[in-house]
Every structure is written in structure tokens, then in C-alpha cells.
Design a protein around this motif. Structure first.
Motif, PDB file in Angstrom:
ATOM      1  N   ARG A  11       0.830  -1.211   0.000  1.00  0.00           N
ATOM      2  CA  ARG A  11       0.000   0.000   0.000  1.00  0.00           C
ATOM      3  C   ARG A  11       0.859   1.254   0.000  1.00  0.00           C
ATOM      4  N   LYS A  12       1.996   1.173   0.682  1.00  0.00           N
ATOM      5  CA  LYS A  12       2.939   2.288   0.699  1.00  0.00           C
ATOM      6  C   LYS A  12       4.302   1.777   0.241  1.00  0.00           C
ATOM      7  N   PRO A  13       5.069   2.592  -0.486  1.00  0.00           N
ATOM      8  CA  PRO A  13       6.410   2.153  -0.924  1.00  0.00           C
ATOM      9  C   PRO A  13       7.264   1.762   0.281  1.00  0.00           C
ATOM     10  N   LEU A  14       8.066   0.734   0.128  1.00  0.00           N
ATOM     11  CA  LEU A  14       8.947   0.280   1.201  1.00  0.00           C
ATOM     12  C   LEU A  14      10.254   1.060   1.123  1.00  0.00           C
ATOM     13  N   ARG A  15      10.599   1.765   2.199  1.00  0.00           N
ATOM     14  CA  ARG A  15      11.788   2.612   2.178  1.00  0.00           C
ATOM     15  C   ARG A  15      13.065   1.799   2.282  1.00  0.00           C
ATOM     16  N   CYS A  16      13.118   0.852   3.223  1.00  0.00           N
ATOM     17  CA  CYS A  16      14.394   0.214   3.505  1.00  0.00           C
ATOM     18  C   CYS A  16      14.214  -1.178   4.087  1.00  0.00           C
ATOM     19  N   ILE A  17      15.130  -2.087   3.738  1.00  0.00           N
ATOM     20  CA  ILE A  17      15.245  -3.391   4.390  1.00  0.00           C
ATOM     21  C   ILE A  17      16.584  -3.398   5.111  1.00  0.00           C
ATOM     22  N   VAL A  18      16.590  -3.825   6.367  1.00  0.00           N
ATOM     23  CA  VAL A  18      17.812  -3.818   7.180  1.00  0.00           C
ATOM     24  C   VAL A  18      18.208  -5.239   7.540  1.00  0.00           C
ATOM     25  N   LYS A  19      19.471  -5.570   7.337  1.00  0.00           N
ATOM     26  CA  LYS A  19      20.017  -6.858   7.761  1.00  0.00           C
ATOM     27  C   LYS A  19      20.895  -6.625   8.992  1.00  0.00           C
ATOM     28  N   LEU A  20      20.488  -7.206  10.126  1.00  0.00           N
ATOM     29  CA  LEU A  20      21.291  -7.131  11.347  1.00  0.00           C
ATOM     30  C   LEU A  20      22.258  -8.307  11.348  1.00  0.00           C
ATOM     31  N   GLY A  21      23.527  -8.038  11.128  1.00  0.00           N
ATOM     32  CA  GLY A  21      24.517  -9.112  11.081  1.00  0.00           C
ATOM     33  C   GLY A  21      24.713  -9.757  12.442  1.00  0.00           C
ATOM     34  N   VAL A 156      18.830  -0.966   0.726  1.00  0.00           N
ATOM     35  CA  VAL A 156      19.034  -2.030   1.710  1.00  0.00           C
ATOM     36  C   VAL A 156      20.280  -1.706   2.520  1.00  0.00           C
ATOM     37  N   VAL A 157      20.228  -1.927   3.835  1.00  0.00           N
ATOM     38  CA  VAL A 157      21.370  -1.665   4.713  1.00  0.00           C
ATOM     39  C   VAL A 157      21.777  -2.955   5.418  1.00  0.00           C
ATOM     40  N   PHE A 158      23.047  -3.347   5.279  1.00  0.00           N
ATOM     41  CA  PHE A 158      23.613  -4.471   6.012  1.00  0.00           C
ATOM     42  C   PHE A 158      24.410  -3.900   7.187  1.00  0.00           C
ATOM     43  N   GLY A 230      18.713  -2.337  -9.289  1.00  0.00           N
ATOM     44  CA  GLY A 230      18.601  -0.881  -9.205  1.00  0.00           C
ATOM     45  C   GLY A 230      18.372  -0.398  -7.791  1.00  0.00           C
ATOM     46  N   ILE A 231      18.615  -1.270  -6.807  1.00  0.00           N
ATOM     47  CA  ILE A 231      18.420  -0.942  -5.396  1.00  0.00           C
ATOM     48  C   ILE A 231      19.793  -0.784  -4.744  1.00  0.00           C
ATOM     49  N   ASP A 232      20.096   0.395  -4.219  1.00  0.00           N
ATOM     50  CA  ASP A 232      21.393   0.620  -3.581  1.00  0.00           C
ATOM     51  C   ASP A 232      21.516  -0.179  -2.292  1.00  0.00           C
ATOM     52  N   VAL A 233      22.724  -0.651  -2.021  1.00  0.00           N
ATOM     53  CA  VAL A 233      23.011  -1.424  -0.814  1.00  0.00           C
ATOM     54  C   VAL A 233      24.152  -0.744  -0.056  1.00  0.00           C
ATOM     55  N   TYR A 234      24.002  -0.647   1.261  1.00  0.00           N
ATOM     56  CA  TYR A 234      25.041  -0.056   2.099  1.00  0.00           C
ATOM     57  C   TYR A 234      25.460  -1.065   3.164  1.00  0.00           C
ATOM     58  N   ILE A 235      26.754  -1.345   3.224  1.00  0.00           N
ATOM     59  CA  ILE A 235      27.315  -2.217   4.254  1.00  0.00           C
ATOM     60  C   ILE A 235      28.086  -1.327   5.204  1.00  0.00           C
ATOM     61  N   VAL A 236      27.690  -1.322   6.480  1.00  0.00           N
ATOM     62  CA  VAL A 236      28.218  -0.318   7.408  1.00  0.00           C
ATOM     63  C   VAL A 236      28.215  -0.870   8.833  1.00  0.00           C
ATOM     64  N   LYS A 237      29.054  -0.329   9.668  1.00  0.00           N
ATOM     65  CA  LYS A 237      29.175  -0.806  11.047  1.00  0.00           C
ATOM     66  C   LYS A 237      27.970  -0.398  11.874  1.00  0.00           C
ATOM     67  N   ALA A 238      27.403  -1.373  12.600  1.00  0.00           N
ATOM     68  CA  ALA A 238      26.232  -1.122  13.435  1.00  0.00           C
ATOM     69  C   ALA A 238      26.560  -0.181  14.585  1.00  0.00           C
ATOM     70  N   ALA A 239      25.527   0.507  15.059  1.00  0.00           N
ATOM     71  CA  ALA A 239      25.623   1.367  16.241  1.00  0.00           C
ATOM     72  C   ALA A 239      26.650   2.478  16.092  1.00  0.00           C
ATOM     73  N   THR A 240      26.733   3.064  14.893  1.00  0.00           N
ATOM     74  CA  THR A 240      27.626   4.193  14.636  1.00  0.00           C
ATOM     75  C   THR A 240      26.843   5.304  13.946  1.00  0.00           C
ATOM     76  N   ASP A 241      27.406   6.499  13.933  1.00  0.00           N
ATOM     77  CA  ASP A 241      26.774   7.600  13.196  1.00  0.00           C
ATOM     78  C   ASP A 241      26.697   7.267  11.707  1.00  0.00           C
ATOM     79  N   HIS A 242      27.656   6.496  11.223  1.00  0.00           N
ATOM     80  CA  HIS A 242      27.684   6.126   9.805  1.00  0.00           C
ATOM     81  C   HIS A 242      26.486   5.241   9.453  1.00  0.00           C
ATOM     82  N   SER A 243      26.170   4.284  10.334  1.00  0.00           N
ATOM     83  CA  SER A 243      25.014   3.419  10.077  1.00  0.00           C
ATOM     84  C   SER A 243      23.717   4.213  10.181  1.00  0.00           C
TER      85      SER A 243
END
Length: 269
Positions: A11-21, A156-158, A230-243
Motif C-alpha cells: 500500500r505504501k512504498p517500502l523505504r528500507c530493508i535492514v540486515k542485522l549481522g 538495503v542496509v547491512f 537498481g536498489i542501492d546497498v550499504y554495508i556499514v558498522k552497526a551502532a555508529t553515526d555512519h550506520s
């Protein structure tokens, strides 16, 4: 056509999927221990070997399922404490089976329904039944790819325990963070930042002996398959300002110079 290949109209566009490593939200050197600080901050923003006795395989299968189900409950509880309604969805109980680690059947409709009902669905990698091996490990990275294919999030954010993808194990003092990776139409990928000519060595990504899901190799492979959509993916350290910046979508167009992470994107002319 397999069920997972269908696209679901939310019903609404999905903004983000998050993978908690797992390495980011658990203490890998202790049995079944949550890294509560990382999990809280993230909420705010036994595979068998040939020759083993089958009874041991089945015991490992059961023990693995108990562990990941407990972890899933902890994630749902942490989200609830932040006022985020969520629902745990088990790959096994939802009918997930695999064949050589490829998802053959998955109830993506259940996930879509949960989203449309205002819940954050929380899935997890699991020990699942397999057509050829009897049972195997279904990686969360693989699940993310199928969800991205069907639900079409903006990005997507890993979340991991390191700042991103490096040209060699990050424990190496000479390791270089790969800030941007481009994916071609055929699914192959190449490093574009830092510029290849500035790097004096080839990328050497290894898999830890204890990692049954393929580690960073699998993560990059699945991320490249998502980027190809066509979906950007970001791999980044959890619990940081960068994530936090990645989760908020603040790095979608241009990567800030001070942002530490890896962006994997489809190569555009």
C-alpha cells in the motif's frame, strides 16, 4: 514461476530493508549472548559435514533453530522497547525450503501483509530443510535478496561489526576500506572508490572457517544481486553515526567524505 519471484504491491512504498549481522548484535566469542548495546542502538535508528552421524546432524539442526528463534525474539523485544511494533516470522514455519542454498519456496505474502498492517517483520537465517542435503543453513543474506526482489525497497542496509568491505581481512593493518562498488548488468562487480589505480594490491576477501553462511563473500554476492535490481546497498558498522546516516537515507545520492561504509550500486552510464 516460484512463489518468491512474484512482486507484491504494498500500500505504501517500502523505504528500507535492514540486515542485522550476527557478528554485530551477538558476542561471537560467547554462547548465545546478545550484544545488548548494539542491538538497542540498531533498534533505535551448525551446518553438518560429510561423515557425521545423522543423529548429530539432527541434534545440531534442532539446537541451531532454538538459538536463532531466541535471537529473533530478542530483536522483536528490543524493537518493542523503542515503540516499534514488530512481528517475528520464522523461515521454517513459513514454509522455506532450499536446494543448494537457493530459496525454493517462501511466504513473501506474509511479510507483505505484516508491512501493510503496520508491523516491522523480523526474519532470520535458519536451519531449514533442503531437497538434496536433508537440512542446511539458509543465510539471512539470501533471504534479503529475495525480499528485495519481491518488495522493491528504496535501499538495503547491512549492519555489520566492521565499517564495510575491505580489500583484505580488516584485521590486516594495511587493509583498505572499499567505499563504493559498481555492479554491471551481468552481476559482476568492480571497485570504483578508491580508484583502482590508487590501490597497489588485488582484493582478497576470505571466509572464516567457522562461518557457515559464506561471510563477506556471500554478503557481497547477494548485495550485488540486489544492486543489479537498481536498489542501492550499504554495508556499514552497526551502532555508529555512519550506520544511522545510511538508515536515514542520507547517503543515497552522494557519499559524504567523512562517511565510513561501503555503497554497492548498479553501474549507470
Amino acid at each position: 514461476m516460484e512463489k518468491w519471484q512474484n512482486e507484491y504491491e504494498l500500500r505504501k512504498p517500502l523505504r528500507c530493508i535492514v540486515k542485522l549481522g550476527g557478528a554485530a548484535i551477538t558476542c561471537k566469542n560467547e554462547l548465545e549472548k546478545i550484544n545488548q548495546q548494539n542491538l538497542t542502538q540498531a533498534s533505535q535508528s551448525g551446518v553438518h559435514k560429510g561423515g557425521l552421524d545423522q543423529s548429530l546432524v539432527k541434534a545440531g539442526f534442532v539446537a541451531t533453530r532454538i538459538s536463532v528463534t531466541s535471537l529473533n525474539l530478542e530483536i522483536v523485544r528490543a524493537l518493542a522497547q523503542e515503540g516499534i511494533p514488530s512481528v517475528g516470522i520464522s523461515p521454517f514455519s513459513s514454509g522455506w525450503t532450499t536446494s543448494q542454498r537457493n530459496v525454493a519456496s517462501a511466504d513473501i505474502a506474509t511479510v507483505a501483509t505484516a508491512i501493510d498492517s503496520g508491523f516491522v517483520p523480523v526474519l532470520h537465517g535458519d536451519a531449514v530443510l533442503d531437497h538434496s542435503q536433508g537440512c542446511t543453513i539458509l543465510s539471512g543474506d539470501v533471504i534479503i535478496r529475495h525480499l528485495a526482489h519481491s518488495l522493491k525497497p528504496e535501499y538495503v542496509v547491512f549492519l555489520t561489526d566492521v565499517f564495510g568491505v575491505y580489500d583484505r581481512p580488516p584485521s590486516d593493518p594495511d587493509a583498505i576500506l572499499l567505499r563504493e562498488i559498481a555492479v554491471d548488468e551481468d552481476g559482476s562487480w568492480s571497485v570504483i572508490n578508491p580508484a583502482p589505480e590508487t590501490m597497489s594490491k588485488q582484493v582478497e576477501i576470505t571466509v572464516a572457517a567457522h562461518d557457515t553462511t559464506g561471510g563477506m563473500v556471500t554478503k557481497i554476492s547477494e548485495a550485488a544481486a540486489i544492486a543489479k535490481l537498481g536498489i542501492d546497498v550499504y554495508i556499514v558498522k552497526a551502532a555508529t553515526d555512519h550506520s544511522l546516516k545510511a538508515l536515514k537515507g542520507e547517503v543515497e545520492r552522494n557519499l559524504p567524505d567523512d562517511w565510513l561504509g561501503t555503497a554497492i550500486r548498479f553501474k549507470r552510464d
